[in-house]
Enzyme design. Structure first.
Site, PDB file in Angstrom:
ATOM      1  N   GLU A 196      -1.709 -26.600   6.644  1.00  0.00           N
ATOM      2  CA  GLU A 196      -0.944 -27.013   7.922  1.00  0.00           C
ATOM      3  C   GLU A 196       0.121 -28.129   6.684  1.00  0.00           C
ATOM      4  OE1 GLU A 196      -4.296 -29.110   9.962  1.00  0.00           O
ATOM      5  OE2 GLU A 196      -5.300 -26.804  10.448  1.00  0.00           O
ATOM      6  N   LYS A 224      -8.627 -34.025  10.339  1.00  0.00           N
ATOM      7  CA  LYS A 224      -6.896 -34.144  11.084  1.00  0.00           C
ATOM      8  C   LYS A 224      -6.669 -35.007  11.647  1.00  0.00           C
ATOM      9  CE  LYS A 224      -8.400 -28.789  10.834  1.00  0.00           C
ATOM     10  NZ  LYS A 224      -7.032 -27.474  10.769  1.00  0.00           N
ATOM     11  N   HIS A 277      -3.526 -28.699   2.513  1.00  0.00           N
ATOM     12  CA  HIS A 277      -3.732 -28.018   3.703  1.00  0.00           C
ATOM     13  C   HIS A 277      -2.427 -27.159   3.925  1.00  0.00           C
ATOM     14  CE1 HIS A 277      -5.450 -27.338   7.316  1.00  0.00           C
ATOM     15  NE2 HIS A 277      -6.763 -27.532   6.228  1.00  0.00           N
ATOM     16  N   GLY A 310      -9.536 -22.855  12.684  1.00  0.00           N
ATOM     17  CA  GLY A 310      -8.761 -23.211  14.561  1.00  0.00           C
ATOM     18  C   GLY A 310      -8.847 -21.791  15.232  1.00  0.00           C
ATOM     19  N   SER A 316     -13.276 -22.696  10.404  1.00  0.00           N
ATOM     20  CA  SER A 316     -14.088 -22.312  11.654  1.00  0.00           C
ATOM     21  C   SER A 316     -16.042 -22.141  11.149  1.00  0.00           C
ATOM     22  CB  SER A 316     -14.003 -20.875  12.463  1.00  0.00           C
ATOM     23  OG  SER A 316     -12.124 -20.722  12.307  1.00  0.00           O
ATOM     24  N   ASN A 372     -13.004 -32.167   7.482  1.00  0.00           N
ATOM     25  CA  ASN A 372     -11.427 -32.403   7.844  1.00  0.00           C
ATOM     26  C   ASN A 372     -11.419 -33.113  10.037  1.00  0.00           C
ATOM     27  OD1 ASN A 372      -8.677 -32.363   7.886  1.00  0.00           O
ATOM     28  ND2 ASN A 372      -8.589 -30.620   6.543  1.00  0.00           N
ATOM     29  N   GLU A 402      -8.672 -21.997   2.172  1.00  0.00           N
ATOM     30  CA  GLU A 402      -8.867 -21.199   3.928  1.00  0.00           C
ATOM     31  C   GLU A 402      -7.899 -20.568   4.127  1.00  0.00           C
ATOM     32  OE1 GLU A 402     -10.077 -25.462   5.377  1.00  0.00           O
ATOM     33  OE2 GLU A 402      -8.139 -25.821   4.973  1.00  0.00           O
TER      34      GLU A 402
HETATM   35  P1  PGA Z   1     -11.319 -25.024  10.660  1.00  0.00           P
HETATM   36  O1  PGA Z   1     -10.484 -26.250  10.431  1.00  0.00           O
HETATM   37  O2  PGA Z   1     -12.547 -25.493  11.701  1.00  0.00           O
HETATM   38  O3  PGA Z   1     -11.091 -26.168  12.134  1.00  0.00           O
HETATM   39  O4  PGA Z   1     -11.201 -23.858  11.185  1.00  0.00           O
HETATM   40  C1  PGA Z   1     -10.951 -26.340   9.021  1.00  0.00           C
HETATM   41  C2  PGA Z   1      -9.755 -26.626   8.238  1.00  0.00           C
HETATM   42  O5  PGA Z   1      -8.486 -26.935   7.929  1.00  0.00           O
HETATM   43  O6  PGA Z   1      -9.904 -27.385   7.225  1.00  0.00           O
END
Ligand code: PGA
Length: 250
Positions: free
Chosen positions: A97, A12, A95, A173, A213, A10, A167
């Site tokens: 976000e 982003k 997601h 993150g 992560s 992903n 998630e």
């Molecule tokens: P990350 O993000 O691996 O940077 O924690 C995962 C995601 O938001 O899909």
């Protein structure tokens, strides 16, 4: 029947179109693992160059969002036809976000899920709890709600092809991966929820990823869990590390 693992990056809001092509060219040889499905979910403007750059490889391309209407006066949105015409096979929906910053709700996610299936695009539907919810002990209640609403009116045959990404928001993150036990416990709970909504056969077929992560070190143990069928990877999908994650079984 064993489920094929699916490992998706992903990106982003990262990578200009020219940076995207460079990254695909770097990663192409590193993610060549035919035993897993490899998906790059990229910003809308990167889709066309990434599809082109990924030609002849095992990389499939996904979008990070999609609108639930066919066409019309929806300034700034991307339609399902635009995605399929560009060669997109997957779409990340809901997601955290998007839920947090762009007012996405489980109801809009559900509309997008139905639209994606209608157009033959495989949804990667995200769910996950906040740290506060985990501490209050309501993780599974919250996630069951997200899954149940997200899958409203989705048929069993459609659900069998779907991907759910668990998630935990506190792990995204932050460098703080959920423990293998925490991740497996919730992924198992999601599968049980799918049994309740549909049946065993649907729950056996649907693929459930862990995200938050994930890195080359944590991937092998996570992906070895009975209910974890791969990962949705943010930060580490932009680095050569992603090759090691995709080849977690080598
Ligand atoms: P990350 O993000 O691996 O940077 O924690 C995962 C995601 O938001 O899909």
């Amino acid at each position: 029947m064993a489920r094929k693992k699916i490992i998706a990056g992903n990106w982003k809001m990262n990578m200009t179109p020219s940076e995207a092509v460079e990254l695909v060219n770097t990663l192409k040889p590193l993610v060549a693992n035919e035993e897993v499905d490899v998906v790059f979910c990229v910003p809308a403007i990167d889709i066309i160059p990434v599809v082109e750059a990924a030609k002849g490889s095992n990389i499939q391309v996904g979008a990070e969002n999609m609108y639930f209407e066919e066409k019309g006066a929806f300034t700034g949105e991307i339609s399902p036809n635009m995605l399929t015409d560009a060669g997109v096979k997957y779409v990340v929906l809901g997601h955290s976000e998007r839920r947090e910053y762009f007012a996405e709700t489980s109801e809009t996610v559900n509309k997008k899920m139905l639209k994606a299936f209608e157009h033959g695009i495989t949804p990667i539907m995200c769910c996950g709890e906040t740290l506060e919810q985990r501490e209050q002990g309501v993780t599974m209640d919250f996630i069951r709600q997200q899954v149940k609403v997200g899958f409203l009116n989705v048929t069993a045959d459609q659900a069998k092809t779907a991907v759910i990404a668990y998630e935990p928001i506190w792990a995204i993150g932050t460098g703080k991966t959920a423990t293998t036990e925490q991740a497996e416990e919730v992924c198992k709970g999601i599968r049980e929820c799918i049994v309740e909504i549909y049946d065993e056969a649907t729950a056996d077929a649907i693929r459930i990823q862990y995200g938050g992560s994930v890195n080359a070190k944590t991937a092998p143990e996570l992906f070895a869990q009975p209910d974890i069928d791969g990962g949705l990877v943010g930060g580490a999908s932009l680095k050569p590390d992603f090759g090691a994650i995709v080849n977690y079984n080598k």
